[in-house]
Design a protein around this motif. Structure first.
Motif, short mmCIF file in Angstrom:
data_model
loop_
_atom_site.label_atom_id
_atom_site.label_comp_id
_atom_site.label_asym_id
_atom_site.label_seq_id
_atom_site.Cartn_x
_atom_site.Cartn_y
_atom_site.Cartn_z
N TYR A 1 -4.25 -1.56 1.00
CA TYR A 1 -4.98 -1.92 -0.21
C TYR A 1 -4.81 -3.40 -0.57
CZ TYR A 1 -5.66 -2.36 -5.26
OH TYR A 1 -6.03 -2.79 -6.50
N LYS B 1 -9.84 -0.10 -3.29
CA LYS B 1 -9.38 1.30 -3.20
C LYS B 1 -10.36 2.15 -2.39
CE LYS B 1 -6.83 1.38 -7.54
NZ LYS B 1 -6.90 1.76 -8.96
N GLU C 1 -10.44 -4.24 -7.66
CA GLU C 1 -9.45 -3.18 -7.44
C GLU C 1 -10.12 -1.89 -6.97
OE1 GLU C 1 -7.87 -6.29 -10.00
OE2 GLU C 1 -9.68 -5.08 -10.22
N ASN C 2 -11.21 -1.50 -7.63
CA ASN C 2 -11.90 -0.27 -7.24
C ASN C 2 -12.59 -0.42 -5.89
OD1 ASN C 2 -11.09 1.08 -9.53
ND2 ASN C 2 -12.95 0.62 -10.67
#
Length: 142
Positions: free
Chosen positions: A14, A39, A35-36
């Motif tokens: 990640y 992920k 971030e999403n």
């Protein structure tokens, strides 16, 4: 193309995917934050004409034209439902060596398929041009 090169392996993690989102046009108050995106397996691969292009490091699916409310995981699943990375049931750090090698085998297949399809497309385009030139020559147009 060696799927065991560090550049390919490091994107399983990640933090390394997240680092690619420098300059990403969507941040706070958006669903498709860096971030999403990271992920969901994406890395940021902007171009001059498309600053929001993201690609799954694993299945190589490229998506652009993101909207602030787009959910990266849902988009990934809808555009590449057979991606082995988004189908993982556990964290990468918890994979056995055998599981990682199986994943790498699938990734290598995808890389070879993409490279092969690109080569075929280039060949077909060159063949069209050559065919058109042959017709022009035969018709005395050159």
């Amino acid at each position: 193309m060696n799927p065991f090169e560090e550049v390919y392996l490091k994107m399983y993690f990640y933090e390394n995917r997240l680092k690619t989102f420098e300059g990403w046009p969507f941040n706070e108050d958006c669903t498709c934050t860096p971030e999403n995106m990271a992920k969901a397996g994406f890395i940021h691969i902007p171009s001059e004409n498309s600053p929001d292009t993201a690609m799954c490091f694993f299945c190589l699916k490229e998506l652009e034209g993101w909207e602030p409310d787009d959910d990266p995981l849902k988009e990934h699943k809808s555009h590449s439902s057979s991606c082995h990375f988004i189908a993982l049931k556990k964290k990468v750090e918890e994979l056995t060596v055998e599981e990682l090698l199986t994943l790498q085998k699938e990734k290598h297949k995808l890389m070879l398929k993409k490279t092969g399809n690109e080569a075929i497309a280039k060949f077909e385009e060159a063949a069209k041009l050559k065919g058109a030139n042959i017709v022009k020559t035969a018709m005395g147009e050159e």
